[in-house]
Scaffold this motif. Structure first.
Motif, PDB file in Angstrom:
ATOM      1  N   ASP A   1       0.828  -1.166  -0.064  1.00 56.68           N
ATOM      2  CA  ASP A   1      -0.217   0.043   0.035  1.00 56.68           C
ATOM      3  C   ASP A   1       0.842   1.287  -0.056  1.00 56.68           C
ATOM      4  N   SER A   2       1.003   1.848  -1.165  1.00 54.92           N
ATOM      5  CA  SER A   2       1.952   3.081  -1.203  1.00 54.92           C
ATOM      6  C   SER A   2       1.485   4.148  -0.499  1.00 54.92           C
ATOM      7  N   GLY A   3      -0.040   4.497  -0.421  1.00 57.96           N
ATOM      8  CA  GLY A   3      -0.529   5.254   0.437  1.00 57.96           C
ATOM      9  C   GLY A   3      -0.052   5.324   1.981  1.00 57.96           C
ATOM     10  N   SER A   4      -0.304   4.018   2.406  1.00 57.24           N
ATOM     11  CA  SER A   4       0.029   3.989   3.919  1.00 57.24           C
ATOM     12  C   SER A   4       1.599   4.182   4.004  1.00 57.24           C
ATOM     13  N   LEU A   5       2.345   3.613   3.218  1.00 58.42           N
ATOM     14  CA  LEU A   5       3.648   3.976   3.147  1.00 58.42           C
ATOM     15  C   LEU A   5       4.067   5.472   3.268  1.00 58.42           C
ATOM     16  N   ALA A   6       3.235   6.048   2.541  1.00 60.67           N
ATOM     17  CA  ALA A   6       3.670   7.682   2.409  1.00 60.67           C
ATOM     18  C   ALA A   6       3.183   8.305   3.517  1.00 60.67           C
ATOM     19  N   GLU A   7       2.186   7.556   4.003  1.00 62.26           N
ATOM     20  CA  GLU A   7       1.620   8.320   5.398  1.00 62.26           C
ATOM     21  C   GLU A   7       2.563   8.315   6.572  1.00 62.26           C
ATOM     22  N   ALA A   8       3.188   6.807   6.575  1.00 57.57           N
ATOM     23  CA  ALA A   8       4.330   6.690   7.715  1.00 57.57           C
ATOM     24  C   ALA A   8       5.385   7.627   7.712  1.00 57.57           C
ATOM     25  N   ALA A   9       5.886   7.911   6.301  1.00 56.73           N
ATOM     26  CA  ALA A   9       6.879   8.763   6.081  1.00 56.73           C
ATOM     27  C   ALA A   9       6.342  10.265   6.618  1.00 56.73           C
ATOM     28  N   GLU A  10       5.259  10.572   6.099  1.00 57.33           N
ATOM     29  CA  GLU A  10       4.715  12.025   6.550  1.00 57.33           C
ATOM     30  C   GLU A  10       4.958  11.933   8.153  1.00 57.33           C
ATOM     31  N   ARG A  11       4.623  11.011   8.820  1.00 59.78           N
ATOM     32  CA  ARG A  11       4.440  11.031  10.328  1.00 59.78           C
ATOM     33  C   ARG A  11       5.948  11.117  10.810  1.00 59.78           C
ATOM     34  N   PHE A  12       6.608  10.493  10.305  1.00 55.20           N
ATOM     35  CA  PHE A  12       8.046  10.523  10.453  1.00 55.20           C
ATOM     36  C   PHE A  12       8.548  11.919  10.424  1.00 55.20           C
ATOM     37  N   LEU A  13       8.181  12.529   9.055  1.00 59.76           N
ATOM     38  CA  LEU A  13       8.756  13.799   8.685  1.00 59.76           C
ATOM     39  C   LEU A  13       8.174  14.969   9.743  1.00 59.76           C
ATOM     40  N   ALA A  14       7.055  14.661  10.426  1.00 58.31           N
ATOM     41  CA  ALA A  14       6.325  15.694  11.203  1.00 58.31           C
ATOM     42  C   ALA A  14       7.091  15.721  12.866  1.00 58.31           C
ATOM     43  N   MET A  15       7.886  14.548  12.899  1.00 62.88           N
ATOM     44  CA  MET A  15       8.534  14.427  14.211  1.00 62.88           C
ATOM     45  C   MET A  15       9.638  15.373  14.349  1.00 62.88           C
ATOM     46  N   SER A  16      10.071  15.956  15.531  1.00 65.32           N
ATOM     47  CA  SER A  16      11.198  16.678  15.969  1.00 65.32           C
ATOM     48  C   SER A  16      12.574  15.986  15.439  1.00 65.32           C
TER      49      SER A  16
END
Length: 371
Positions: free
Chosen positions: A317-332
């Motif tokens: 699921d590329s969308g789910s992968l992208a969401e995980a990357a977005e969550r990581f990028l939102a971290m400090s």
């Protein structure tokens, strides 16, 4: 004369990179260790450990009844020649044909199921054939090692493993070789590293799609891929990889033997595989103190604590992968750094390669005592 042990595997690089500590321990115990594996460039390193090398050729992928029968007869000949105390097998063809040869010669043998593979995962007639072969090959195994509980449960349910079974922590990770590295300074660029063969089941399609989606929103990201193409699908993926590379979205470096350098310089590792025995990539990333983003399948999920040392996403699921990357990028920055440190702590507690070495020595000692 020292007792001999015969090692059967399909990959000299895998044997050396992930199992050399087992080989060293056996040699230190005074065993004569003979290794049968195709030579793809790591044989000299295996010989340098003190092992004897037996030239071996076979096709890792696909089934050819004539060639596979020759492989089984070759293994049987080796067992008659070396008369080993035990045979240790890794990966599907050595497990099956080595197991059959060991049964024919009455040789004790230990089997390591390093993963189920595409055929067993996908079902169908071919799966039924492989299951039948496994049932026959593993029936008299002294012990069948599994790298995760899901693989064990599947094989036991299918009656492929009816004797002693043990779940070990994959191949473990050498915590001395893979030391925690300082987290990269916040330079503005975020590097995601993936170490994988470029093939469908390793998640290359989802990775490319997610990389494009994420990079459009976050041009500071760079997706780095280390690994070779499978020749049968090179024409499918190479043009797409080149297109994304030309756009500055990703970089493909081919097969590399300096993976630790890339792990040290990245902010996180992404592993989108459809199935795993136990992901060595994720273990080494965590040992290096890097956060991991991985598909939610056994063999990946086992290697990290969700939300603490890594993030999961839905496999295929590329969308789910992208969401995980977005969550990581939102971290400090500090949160990412702490996630990596927690990964190191996690593998120290659960995945020290010495646990795997101890399991093998224990089973071999048991064989010695039962002679």
């Amino acid at each position: 004369m020292a007792s001999s042990l015969l090692i059967l595997s399909n990959s000299d690089s895998g044997l050396y990179d992930f199992r050399k500590e087992v080989l060293k321990a056996l040699l230190e115990k005074g065993f004569r260790v003979a290794v049968s594996v195709p030579d793809t460039g790591y044989v000299d390193k295996i010989k340098a450990l003190g092992c004897e090398y037996i030239p071996t050729s076979f096709e890792r992928r696909g089934m050819n009844p004539v060639k596979d029968m020759k492989l089984m007869l070759f293994y049987r000949r080796l067992m008659k020649e070396y008369r080993p105390l035990a045979v240790l097998t890794y990966t599907i063809k050595p497990n099956i044909y080595g197991g059959l040869a060991a049964r024919l010669t009455g040789t004790p043998y230990l089997v390591n199921v390093t993963g189920l593979g595409t055929t067993l995962e996908n079902g169908g007639l071919l799966q039924k054939m492989i299951i039948l072969m496994y049932r026959t090959a593993l029936k008299k195994a002294g012990c069948v090692f599994f790298q995760n509980k899901g693989n064990r449960d599947f094989m036991v349910q299918k009656k492929c493993a009816s004797g002693k079974v043990r779940v070990i922590p994959g191949s473990g990770v050498n915590l001395t070789e893979h030391r925690p590295e300082e987290y990269p300074e916040d330079s503005g660029q975020i590097r995601f590293v993936s170490v994988m063969r470029l093939m469908k089941d390793k998640g290359i399609e989802e990775l490319m799609a997610a990389a494009q989606t994420v990079h459009e929103k976050h041009p500071e990201t760079l997706f780095q891929i280390l690994g070779a193409y499978e020749e049968e699908t090179r024409d499918v993926y190479e043009p797409r990889v080149k297109e994304l590379q030309d756009k500055g979205i990703l970089m493909h470096y081919g097969y590399r033997d300096d993976v630790p350098v890339f792990l040290k310089e990245c902010q996180a590792v992404i592993h989108p595989s459809y199935h795993e025995g136990m992901s060595n990539v994720l273990l080494e990333a965590a040992a290096t103190a890097r956060p991991v983003l991985a598909s939610d399948v056994e063999g990946c999920l086992d290697t990290f604590s969700e939300g603490v040392s890594g993030l999961s996403f839905q496999a295929q699921d590329s969308g789910s992968l992208a969401e995980a990357a977005e969550r990581f990028l939102a971290m400090s920055y500090e949160e990412r750094k702490e996630m990596g440190l927690q990964g190191r702590k996690y593998v120290e507690e659960k995945f020290d390669r010495n646990f795997v070495v101890a399991a093998y020595l224990e089973e071999i000692t048991r064989i010695q005592q039962n002679r």
